[in-house]
Each structure stands twice: as structure tokens, then as C-alpha cells.
Design a protein around this motif. Structure first.
Motif, PDB file in Angstrom:
ATOM      1  N   PHE A   3      37.168  37.368  55.067  1.00 48.86           N
ATOM      2  CA  PHE A   3      38.120  37.600  53.973  1.00 48.86           C
ATOM      3  C   PHE A   3      38.885  38.911  54.158  1.00 48.86           C
ATOM      4  CE2 PHE A   3      39.392  39.108  49.831  1.00 48.86           C
ATOM      5  CZ  PHE A   3      40.052  37.996  49.362  1.00 48.86           C
ATOM      6  N   VAL A   5      41.797  41.336  52.279  1.00 45.07           N
ATOM      7  CA  VAL A   5      42.523  41.557  51.019  1.00 45.07           C
ATOM      8  C   VAL A   5      43.965  41.903  51.346  1.00 45.07           C
ATOM      9  CG1 VAL A   5      42.686  43.016  49.003  1.00 45.07           C
ATOM     10  CG2 VAL A   5      40.465  42.370  49.894  1.00 45.07           C
ATOM     11  N   MET A   9      46.291  42.593  46.432  1.00 41.43           N
ATOM     12  CA  MET A   9      44.920  42.373  46.019  1.00 41.43           C
ATOM     13  C   MET A   9      44.756  41.032  45.304  1.00 41.43           C
ATOM     14  SD  MET A   9      43.440  45.018  47.130  1.00 41.43           S
ATOM     15  CE  MET A   9      41.847  45.073  46.365  1.00 41.43           C
ATOM     16  N   SER A  10      44.998  39.933  46.020  1.00 43.09           N
ATOM     17  CA  SER A  10      44.722  38.664  45.371  1.00 43.09           C
ATOM     18  C   SER A  10      43.369  38.161  45.861  1.00 43.09           C
ATOM     19  CB  SER A  10      45.844  37.667  45.632  1.00 43.09           C
ATOM     20  OG  SER A  10      45.703  37.087  46.881  1.00 43.09           O
ATOM     21  N   TYR A  11      42.641  37.607  44.942  1.00 44.27           N
ATOM     22  CA  TYR A  11      41.280  37.181  45.247  1.00 44.27           C
ATOM     23  C   TYR A  11      41.124  35.716  44.870  1.00 44.27           C
ATOM     24  CZ  TYR A  11      40.454  42.239  44.904  1.00 44.27           C
ATOM     25  OH  TYR A  11      40.504  43.597  45.060  1.00 44.27           O
ATOM     26  N   GLN A  12      40.174  35.063  45.521  1.00 43.86           N
ATOM     27  CA  GLN A  12      39.885  33.686  45.151  1.00 43.86           C
ATOM     28  C   GLN A  12      38.903  33.618  43.975  1.00 43.86           C
ATOM     29  OE1 GLN A  12      38.437  31.347  48.445  1.00 43.86           O
ATOM     30  NE2 GLN A  12      38.213  29.501  47.185  1.00 43.86           N
ATOM     31  N   LEU A  14      37.727  36.430  42.043  1.00 46.28           N
ATOM     32  CA  LEU A  14      37.749  37.549  41.087  1.00 46.28           C
ATOM     33  C   LEU A  14      39.086  37.529  40.376  1.00 46.28           C
ATOM     34  CD1 LEU A  14      36.611  40.598  43.295  1.00 46.28           C
ATOM     35  CD2 LEU A  14      35.172  39.114  41.869  1.00 46.28           C
ATOM     36  N   THR A  16      41.484  40.359  38.200  1.00 46.42           N
ATOM     37  CA  THR A  16      41.562  41.764  37.790  1.00 46.42           C
ATOM     38  C   THR A  16      42.819  41.956  36.956  1.00 46.42           C
ATOM     39  OG1 THR A  16      42.809  42.420  39.735  1.00 46.42           O
ATOM     40  CG2 THR A  16      40.431  42.585  39.903  1.00 46.42           C
ATOM     41  N   GLN A  39      31.828  35.067  50.339  1.00 47.62           N
ATOM     42  CA  GLN A  39      33.231  35.362  49.981  1.00 47.62           C
ATOM     43  C   GLN A  39      33.301  36.274  48.748  1.00 47.62           C
ATOM     44  OE1 GLN A  39      36.172  33.748  51.299  1.00 47.62           O
ATOM     45  NE2 GLN A  39      37.673  34.161  49.718  1.00 47.62           N
ATOM     46  N   GLU A  43      34.837  39.959  48.545  1.00 46.44           N
ATOM     47  CA  GLU A  43      35.898  40.311  47.594  1.00 46.44           C
ATOM     48  C   GLU A  43      35.472  41.491  46.715  1.00 46.44           C
ATOM     49  OE1 GLU A  43      37.593  36.980  45.475  1.00 46.44           O
ATOM     50  OE2 GLU A  43      37.776  35.785  47.294  1.00 46.44           O
ATOM     51  N   TRP A  47      37.322  45.010  46.608  1.00 43.38           N
ATOM     52  CA  TRP A  47      37.814  45.550  45.331  1.00 43.38           C
ATOM     53  C   TRP A  47      37.257  46.962  45.110  1.00 43.38           C
ATOM     54  CZ3 TRP A  47      35.115  47.462  41.296  1.00 43.38           C
ATOM     55  CH2 TRP A  47      35.881  47.857  40.195  1.00 43.38           C
TER      56      TRP A  47
END
Ligand code: COA
Length: 286
Positions: A3, A5, A9-12, A14, A16, A39, A43, A47
Motif C-alpha cells: 500500500f 499513500v 491521503m486516500s485510504y481504502q 480509513l 479522515t 492493508q 494505512e 496515517w
């Protein structure tokens, strides 16, 4: 662990959002009760690294929550069962990554507030343990349940032990029994237990307390605790003396002391007026 970032900062798994100086970080894998696999671990680690790298004061507090029915069901059991195919080296690498994730959350420079609803089991209870402050809904269930699965709460043990102490750990690690939010409070894992309807207001109260305090002072107080804990007074006296001496002469310390004497709000409170925490005044911290 593949993974990466990206810059925004896009997450699958999480979500924010940042409001004022408060970051709301939510585990978002509700189908499996926010269980964490490699994963999610990657993440959360990414973060934490990105948040640590921010300029001081950009994020004054973080609220950690879970999407859906509950906070977190711990490590992903499907993922763990597959690790039988890993080599010992691969298993060690994975366990170390998980350990580093907990350490990174534990050592965030700003307060981490856990918002626990539903359940916090296994590594979910470990996440509660790395929070500075934990508010739980009165119906939430906790447990260091690993032994029921034939494994053990190893990676989370330093953080859990620091919160609940040896005696409670001997009971709860060895039985794997689930326990109530009231019990979690009794052993120091949780700080406030409230009806579910009051959980957000309680979290907001904690946020409000933090953002009304000196930002550098809060960070210094957080970093002081691990430097002092468990060490003889003679050893830590130079550290504690240096810490207060530095704060007294700092611009922020001088501003806070003067503001009190001049019966006015310190200037830093101007910067935080529009945070969610400062607006909501319903919660009570007892
Ligand atoms: N890892 C992977 N999947 C998990 C999980 C975990 N830790 N906890 C729950 N799930 C999955 C379930 O397998 C189920 O998947 P399915 O829909 O494909 O059958 C789904 O999440 C919902 O779980 P379910 O048990 O049906 O929901 P619930 O709301 O009735 O109960 C829990 C939720 C968390 C109380 C219960 O699932 C549980 O006890 N999980 C084990 C927690 C645990 O021991 N964690 C320690 C891990 S070290």
C-alpha cells in the motif's frame, strides 16, 4: 505490504476528516467489524507517519472511532489463518509491522481519543490501550480474547499492560473473557462510560478541554509521561525540572500565565474557536 499513500491521503479502509485542529479518524471496514488486516495496518501506519510529520499545532487532537456496529473486532481472523502459509520470516515481518503500527499510534505527538461503541476485542482493545483518553458507550464489550482463538495478545501486551496493570492482565489475558465498559473503566482502559446517546458529546468535551489548553504544553505533557513513568525520582528530576523550566519561559507559557493574571483568554484559544469540540458543550467529563 504494497500500500502506498498518495498525496491527498486516500485510504481504502480509513476515513479522515479534519475540523479546525481536530482530526477524526475512523476505521472503515464495517462488514468485518473493522477487523484489521495487513492493508489496514499499512494505512494506519501511513496515517500516523503523515500526522506526525505535520507542523506542530496543525492537528491538536485525534478522535479514533469505528464505522458501523462496533469500534473494532481486532486482527482479521481470516488474514491470520492464512499466515500458516507464510514463512517464519514473513510471519515475523507481519507481526513487526503490526507492532510498529501500535507504537506509532501510541507515540503520536498529540492526544488520541478513543470513541468506543459496540465492542473492542483483541487488537481492538489494543487500540483502546494506545489512546490517551477513552470514552465508551455503556453497552460496549471489551476483551483480550486471543487465547480463545489459540493465539495470544502479544503485540498489544506492552500497551495493554501499561494501562491495566499486571493483575488485571493476568486475569483477562489468561481467560480471554469478555468484560463490560464499567470493568474497563475500573482497570484503567477506559476513562468515561456513558449512554450511547451521550458518547459524541463526551468525546466533544474531551476535545474542548484539549483545544482550550496550550498546544505546545499539551504535547509536552504527553511526551513527559513515558519519560517519567516507572523511573526513580532522582533519575527523572533533571527531566521534569528542564520540562517546566522550558515551558515557563516559552512564548506560550508566558502568554498563558499572563492571560490568567490579566483575566482574559489566552491568544491560542482564538485559533481554535471553530473546532467541533469547542462548539459542542453538552458533554461532561466526570
Ligand atoms: N476478523 C475477521 N472477521 C471478523 C472478525 C475478525 N476479528 N470479527 C468479526 N468478523 C466477521 C465475521 O466473520 C462476519 O463475517 P461474515 O458476515 O462473512 O460471516 C462479520 O464479521 C460479522 O460478524 P458477526 O459475528 O456475524 O457479527 P456480530 O455483530 O454478531 O458480532 C463480534 C461481532 C465482533 C462480537 C464477533 O464477530 C466476534 O466475536 N468476533 C471475534 C472477535 C475476536 O475474537 N477478536 C480477536 C481477534 S485477535
Amino acid at each position: 505490504m504494497s500500500f502506498v499513500v498518495n498525496e491527498i491521503m486516500s485510504y481504502q479502509f480509513l476515513t479522515t476528516t479534519r475540523e479546525g485542529g481536530v482530526e477524526y479518524l475512523t476505521l472503515n471496514r464495517p462488514d468485518v467489524r473493522n477487523a484489521f488486516n495487513e492493508q489496514v495496518i499499512a494505512e494506519l501506519s501511513a496515517w500516523a507517519a503523515a500526522t506526525r510529520a505535520l507542523a506542530p499545532g496543525v492537528v491538536r487532537a485525534v478522535v479514533l472511532a469505528g464505522a458501523g456496529k462496533m469500534f473494532c473486532a481486532g486482527a482479521d481472523i481470516t488474514w491470520m489463518s492464512k499466515t500458516v502459509q507464510y514463512t517464519e520470516t514473513e510471519n515475523m515481518r507481519d507481526a513487526e509491522a503490526m507492532s510498529r503500527m501500535f507504537a506509532a499510534l501510541n507515540e503520536l505527538p498529540m492526544p488520541l481519543i478513543g470513541r468506543i461503541h459496540g465492542a473492542a476485542l483483541g487488537g481492538g482493545a489494543g487500540l483502546a490501550a494506545v489512546c490517551d483518553i477513552v470514552a465508551a458507550d455503556e453497552g460496549a464489550v471489551f476483551g483480550f480474547t486471543e487465547v480463545k482463538l489459540g493465539i495470544l495478545p502479544a503485540v498489544i501486551s506492552p500497551f495493554a499492560l501499561a494501562k491495566i496493570g499486571r493483575s488485571a492482565a493476568r486475569e483477562l489475558f489468561l481467560t480471554g473473557a469478555r468484560f463490560s465498559a464499567a470493568r474497563a473503566k475500573e482497570i484503567g482502559l477506559v476513562h468515561a462510560v456513558v449512554p450511547a446517546a451521550d458518547l459524541d458529546a463526551t468525546v466533544a468535551s474531551y476535545v474542548r478541554e484539549i483545544v482550550s489548553a496550550g498546544p505546545e504544553a499539551v504535547a509536552a505533557a504527553k511526551s513527559l509521561i513515558p519519560q517519567v513513568w516507572g523511573r526513580p525520582i532522582e533519575d527523572v528530576m533533571p527531566i521534569t525540572a528542564a520540562a517546566i523550566a522550558a515551558r515557563r519561559v516559552s512564548a506560550e507559557g508566558q502568554e498563558g500565565l499572563r492571560a490568567f493574571l490579566e483575566k482574559r483568554a489566552p491568544r491560542w484559544s482564538e485559533d481554535t474557536k471553530d473546532t467541533k469540540g469547542t462548539k459542542d458543550t453538552k458533554g461532561q467529563i466526570s
